[in-house]
Design an enzyme around this catalytic site. Structure first.
Site, short mmCIF file in Angstrom:
data_model
loop_
_atom_site.label_atom_id
_atom_site.label_comp_id
_atom_site.label_asym_id
_atom_site.label_seq_id
_atom_site.Cartn_x
_atom_site.Cartn_y
_atom_site.Cartn_z
N GLY A 1 0.78 -1.24 0.00
CA GLY A 1 0.00 0.00 0.00
C GLY A 1 0.81 1.29 0.00
N ASN B 1 1.46 3.10 -2.59
CA ASN B 1 0.73 4.07 -3.43
C ASN B 1 -0.48 4.63 -2.70
OD1 ASN B 1 1.80 4.44 -6.32
ND2 ASN B 1 2.08 2.26 -5.90
N LYS C 1 -9.89 -13.09 -9.87
CA LYS C 1 -10.80 -12.02 -10.26
C LYS C 1 -11.73 -11.62 -9.12
CE LYS C 1 -14.25 -15.15 -12.30
NZ LYS C 1 -15.12 -15.41 -13.44
N MET D 1 -4.41 -6.93 -7.04
CA MET D 1 -3.90 -7.96 -7.94
C MET D 1 -4.98 -8.90 -8.47
SD MET D 1 -1.01 -6.67 -7.99
CE MET D 1 0.09 -7.75 -8.90
N ARG D 2 -6.17 -8.35 -8.68
CA ARG D 2 -7.26 -9.13 -9.26
C ARG D 2 -7.83 -8.40 -10.47
NH1 ARG D 2 -9.70 -13.29 -6.30
NH2 ARG D 2 -8.50 -13.65 -4.42
N ASN E 1 -6.10 2.85 -12.42
CA ASN E 1 -5.10 1.90 -11.91
C ASN E 1 -3.71 2.47 -12.11
OD1 ASN E 1 -4.07 -0.70 -11.04
ND2 ASN E 1 -3.61 -1.15 -13.19
N HIS F 1 0.19 1.15 -12.92
CA HIS F 1 0.88 -0.04 -13.43
C HIS F 1 2.37 0.27 -13.56
CE1 HIS F 1 1.27 -3.82 -15.56
NE2 HIS F 1 2.10 -3.19 -16.36
#
Ligand code: GAR
Length: 194
Positions: free
Chosen positions: A12, A14, A65, A92-93, A109, A111
């Site tokens: 966490g 970010n 997912k 991570m889903r 998001n 990346h």
């Protein structure tokens, strides 16, 4: 003002950068809740330290997912907390249609590569192993693909001869922690970002 939910699965950092930007007054947002699919994820501890509701949700039976009953539960949580915008930060889903449709154009998001290069998992390692001389990070809208949505913000990082994968990841994370709050502030201001 954005009424944010932050989703994450890990440490966490970010999320912390976003919390810090809100507290510093450089990001016009209220963090309504932090959600994780991992019960003991450090991201939840960070949220609690700042008195932000920190909620774990169980994604079983799915391994990769957010779908089915878990997705319905998440939608209820978001509604109950008055969330109007979602920031994925190390979540991570794969996000599926129920959430994508309910928050259409309102999910972003971060990346760890310069998309469209190196989507998917272990993007820093993919770039390092490939031998590219520059990589970085990307803030993008989330769509039904994997790391394919419209790009909002990017930062570039040089891969020097002396870099190890660890030192490269440290440099990428430093850039992420600036690029993500900056992108969210552009959205909060109603700037055209795509
Ligand atoms: C970040 O580097 C983020 O870009 C990456 O996970 C890390 C989470 O770190 N996300 C992905 O790889 C998504 N495909 P954090 O938990 O310390 O913010």
């Amino acid at each position: 003002m954005l009424k944010l939910a932050i989703f994450g699965s890990g440490s966490g950092t970010n999320c912390q950068a976003i919390i810090d930007a809100v507290e510093a007054g450089t990001l016009d947002a209220e963090i309504k809740c932090v959600l994780s699919d991992v019960e003991d994820a450090f991201i939840l501890k960070r949220a609690r330290k700042h008195n932000i509701p920190a909620i774990h949700f169980d994604c079983a039976p799915f391994k990769t997912k957010l779908d089915g009953e878990a997705e319905e539960k998440v939608l209820q949580i978001l509604k109950a907390h008055g969330v109007d915008f979602i920031a994925l930060a190390g979540f991570m889903r794969i996000v599926k249609n129920g959430l994508l449709n309910a928050y259409a154009g309102r999910i972003v998001n971060i990346h760890p590569s310069l998309l469209p290069s190196f989507p998917g998992l272990d993007s820093g390692k993919q770039a390092y192993d490939y031998g590219v001389k520059f990589t970085g990070c990307t803030v993008h809208f989330v769509d039904a693909g994997v790391d394919t949505g419209a790009i909002i913000n990017q930062r570039c990082v040089a891969i020097e001869d002396a870099d190890t994968l660890n030192s490269l990841m440290t440099k990428i994370h430093e850039q992420e922690h600036e690029a993500y709050p900056e992108a969210l502030q552009w959205i909060a201001e109603g700037r055209k970002v795509k």
